[in-house]
Enzyme design. Structure first.
Site, short mmCIF file in Angstrom:
data_model
loop_
_atom_site.label_atom_id
_atom_site.label_comp_id
_atom_site.label_asym_id
_atom_site.label_seq_id
_atom_site.Cartn_x
_atom_site.Cartn_y
_atom_site.Cartn_z
CD GLN A 1 -1.71 -2.63 1.33
OE1 GLN A 1 -0.28 -2.40 2.39
NE2 GLN A 1 -2.61 -2.95 2.74
CG ASP B 1 -7.82 -0.90 10.01
OD1 ASP B 1 -6.51 -0.14 10.13
OD2 ASP B 1 -8.19 -1.09 8.67
O1 MRU Z 1 -5.42 -3.50 4.49
P1 MRU Z 1 -5.96 -2.11 4.04
O2 MRU Z 1 -4.98 -1.46 3.07
O3 MRU Z 1 -7.47 -1.59 4.05
O4 MRU Z 1 -5.59 -1.26 5.71
C1 MRU Z 1 -5.54 -0.29 5.55
C2 MRU Z 1 -4.54 0.19 6.92
O5 MRU Z 1 -4.35 -0.24 8.03
C3 MRU Z 1 -5.26 1.75 7.41
O6 MRU Z 1 -3.52 2.49 8.09
C4 MRU Z 1 -6.45 2.37 8.00
O7 MRU Z 1 -7.39 0.96 7.39
C5 MRU Z 1 -6.64 3.75 8.16
S1 MRU Z 1 -6.97 4.20 6.41
C6 MRU Z 1 -6.91 5.40 6.58
#
Ligand code: MRU
Length: 353
Positions: free
Chosen positions: A202, A243
């Site tokens: 990401q 999250d």
């Molecule tokens: O697996 P993902 O890409 O959905 O994980 C995203 C994250 O861990 C982010 O840091 C979190 O969702 C915050 S996004 C504003």
């Protein structure tokens, strides 16, 4: 220093578009090499897109699920909201099951359920208005957090971020990346380091691309370079999203966040968590109780489709971890800043709901 932020200059990407008939999602599996939207015509297509990470990031999956509820209602004839709710409940449960760790998903669906439960004959319009409100409130929260979080940053150093927490992960502007956008705009942040964020990348694929759209030149590092970077003195803050933030301040975020917090404390680097109040889960007492999503180990065997590990090896792929509140210097939400979070501080900020 000019603390005003030009929101239109910083923040041009919108990952979620409602056309009035369908939900269009910017396909984050294909970035940065292809900028393509996937169209979802029903709620199961939205659930599949959330599970596949076509749309990702805690606030964004909540917003997508809210529109998924609107799509589920398309197939229903009902005299009032309560009847409609009973009819779409199985679809809401499939949306809720798409990913387990980010609480924003359940939070958004709970809002949609409440709206339907209280709606009369105009329940369809009420549902659509609620999905729109969830998205608009998220954007407003991010802008507010950007200002609050940036104000904590002493000018003159760099920052390190993890995963993608920007416009791509939200209704716009971002959480941790919103603070970074604001900090750069105000001249507080000299340099932005982004960790690759293995295995899904990401950071490398999304954060770096997103910042470049704004004219911010990020510096990409391997996740394994983070402690070395901190030791060099180049970063004053690690700034991440969340999250799920528990009642004691323990925070689930992308795998690798916990080790960043440990390394930050060791090196005297501050650690900031930025998330809207929709990520706060006062019903979960501590991080040990959070379900951590585990994904296909195949994500570890290849990069961009090219196999990097020998055949027939085993792998373990938890995609989130929990940072204990003792390692967090500040939690920033749109309601304010909580320094050195613990159960008492969280209760004071959030127990009123
Ligand atoms: O697996 P993902 O890409 O959905 O994980 C995203 C994250 O861990 C982010 O840091 C979190 O969702 C915050 S996004 C504003």
């Amino acid at each position: 220093m000019n603390d005003a932020i030009d929101f239109d200059r910083y923040d041009r990407i919108r990952p979620i578009r409602w056309t009035g008939q369908a939900l269009e999602l910017l396909d984050q599996r294909k970035l940065p090499f292809a900028v393509e939207y996937v169209s979802c015509a029903d709620s199961d297509a939205v659930a599949a897109a959330i599970h596949a990470l076509t749309v990702r990031g805690a606030p964004a999956i909540g917003i997508a699920a809210a529109w998924g509820a609107v799509l589920a209602a398309r197939a229903v004839e009902a005299a009032d909201g309560a009847q409609a709710l009973a009819a779409i409940e199985p679809a809401l449960q499939r949306l809720n099951a798409a990913r387990p760790t980010a609480v924003n998903l359940a939070w958004a669906l709970a809002r949609m359920r409440r709206t339907l439960a209280g709606a009369g004959a105009d329940w369809r319009e009420a549902l659509e208005r609620e999905a729109q409100a969830i998205a608009e409130q998220d954007l407003a929260a991010n802008r507010r957090m950007g200002a609050l979080g940036a104000a904590l940053i002493e000018p003159g150093r760099g920052v390190l971020t993890h995963c993608n927490t920007g416009s791509l992960a939200t209704a716009g502007f971002g959480t941790a990346l919103g603070v970074i956008r604001a900090g750069v705009a105000q001249g507080r942040i000299e340099r932005v380091f982004a960790g690759e964020t293995r295995p899904w990348l990401q950071g490398a694929r999304l954060t770096v691309w997103e910042l470049e759209q704004d004219g911010i030149a990020p510096t990409l590092i391997a996740d394994s370079a983070a402690a070395h970077l901190m030791k060099s003195g180049q970063v004053g803050w690690v700034i991440v999203g969340a999250d799920r933030i528990c009642a004691n301040g323990d925070t689930a975020n992308k795998i690798g966040t916990y080790q960043l917090a440990i390394a930050a404390r060791h090196h005297g680097v501050k650690f900031m968590v930025v998330a809207p109040s929709s990520t706060v889960d006062m019903d979960t007492a501590s991080g040990d109780l959070i379900e951590i999503e585990e994904r296909d180990p195949g994500e570890l065997f290849a990069v961009g489709g090219a196999r990097t590990a020998a055949e027939r090896v085993g792998a373990w792929n938890p995609v989130f971890d929990v940072t204990p509140h003792e390692l967090i210097d500040a939690i920033v939400t749109e309601r304010g800043v909580i320094e050195r979070p613990d159960a008492a501080a969280m209760r004071e900020a959030f127990s009123a709901g």
